[in-house]
Design an enzyme around this catalytic site. Sequence first.
Site, PDB file in Angstrom:
ATOM      1  N   GLY A  60       0.775  -1.231   0.000  1.00 38.87           N
ATOM      2  CA  GLY A  60       0.000   0.000   0.000  1.00 38.87           C
ATOM      3  C   GLY A  60       0.808   1.284   0.000  1.00 38.87           C
ATOM      4  N   SER A  61       0.711   1.995   1.075  1.00 43.48           N
ATOM      5  CA  SER A  61       1.046   3.404   1.162  1.00 43.48           C
ATOM      6  C   SER A  61       2.408   3.842   0.622  1.00 43.48           C
ATOM      7  CB  SER A  61       0.966   3.830   2.612  1.00 43.48           C
ATOM      8  OG  SER A  61       1.454   5.134   2.751  1.00 43.48           O
TER       9      SER A  61
END
Lengths: 139, 403
Positions: A60-61
Amino acid sequence: VILHGLTLHPGTATGRPIRLTAPLSFWGGTDADGRIVDAHHPQCGAVLTSRFLLMESGRGSSSASSVLAEQIRARTAPAAIVLARSDPIIPLGALIAAELYDLFLPVVVAPYDTIPDDTVLHVAATADHATITWSTFTS
Amino acid sequence: MPLHLTAAEEQMLSGQDGEGVALAMRVVVGQARISGAPRLVEITSAHVDSCLYHGQVSLDFVHSLVDLGAKVRVPTTLNVGSTDLIHPTLVRDRQLAKAGRELMTAYAELGGTPTFTCAPYQLPNRPALGEHIAWAESNAIVFANSVLGARTDRYGDFLDVCAAITARAPYAGLQTPEARVGTVAFDCRPLGDFLHSELAYPLLGHHIGSIVGAGIPVLTGIPADVTEDDLKALGAAAASAGGVALFHVVGVTPEAPVSIDDLPVYTVDLRTLQEVRRALSSTGPELDAVSVGTPHASYDECVRLAELVAGPPLHLPFYLSTSRATRDRLGEKLQVLERAGVTVVVDTCTYVTAILQPTWKRVMTNSGKWAHYAPGNINVTAVLGSLAECVASARAGRVVLDS
């Protein structure tokens, strides 16, 4: 025992392994003290500081590189990170910490399944190659 | 694989264009080596996530670039920061707000446009099909790749601004056409009419992200009139639950395949999504506040919220996160929202900084991404509902769900 791997970021380190059973995003997944705070993560609550982090990959991020670089600066980061598959964001955090603070956290891709849990690991990662070693005599 | 640099790139690396450019180029080249890129690619725009404060390293890095005289070379938008510069009293932590402001100001000094939004694709001049760009912020990456068909890899903080300064990114990953092919299919046809409800998309996104990790999902059975807001919600949830940076929707997105015959197929039914909702959303009637607009609410979403809140009063604190650009477009609708008691947050988001009260334990949202991250970030439990359910719950002072 020697395990060979691919260097994503160079460095040398020694530490006890901590094995994650799911990918982790440093941002939203760990706090400034190096603790896993992602409530959905199976190892939530574990502290990664100074450990030899074994995990499949990041997740993700985009902010994970910032969070890791800040943990390296604050000395709350893992000692080394070993991934099963390459990840672009984790080694970037290590790269920035090296540029700004001259601190080198090795990030390596290696098939870590053969590494036992109850041991002390050593990694030497150069631009070309990485080796992870440990003793089979565990304490 | 050896990395080939052009003469102009070698010149940047050697410091002939200034030490700031050289630092940025060392980072781009370092990332190119990490990614195994054979060369760099020229980019036409950048979206910088590094302006969100994560500690001293955030300031140390940008100050190095500013002090060394670096400037961006391509149109560059800035992601959310840690404070709302238009409503500065909203952030409770003064230290964080101060550091956040310092960081956001420094990125504007480098030449970034002070957009401060996680949804740069809602702004004018968005990239076109096939354009090479360097965007960070996982939801912006997945939207640019999937819905616009522009090409960006997953870029972390620091690389984004270095790409903006050098106008280069590693030619690797999703910059290359061969890496953009779907790897696993999801047949969504059993969801039927539920695909016309907005809640389907954050749930579906979370589900496919959990299954594929960093793979490239291909969805079939999605209605052709699915909105960009739905695809935004889907991509944001898929990027936070997995590492999804590109998805295809057959019949909708520009690079989708015609058929999924050669892919492994998962079938998604209502029961699957009900389980996702149970995992993301806590049960029980108690509720302390509502927060919508993650990623930043679009103009259409703000207008719909203004329509929903016109009526009986809200009895719980209600937050709407959006961009300053969208807020500026709202005109009278902004007054409707504010009169109804909606706190409009710009430049940042409620789950990345200290806006909600620390005593609040249960907060309702319409965002799968917010529901995923808020428990770890700001120590609340999340309740997931549609925008209409969020408004109904704020009116009732407790959780009200349609079904």
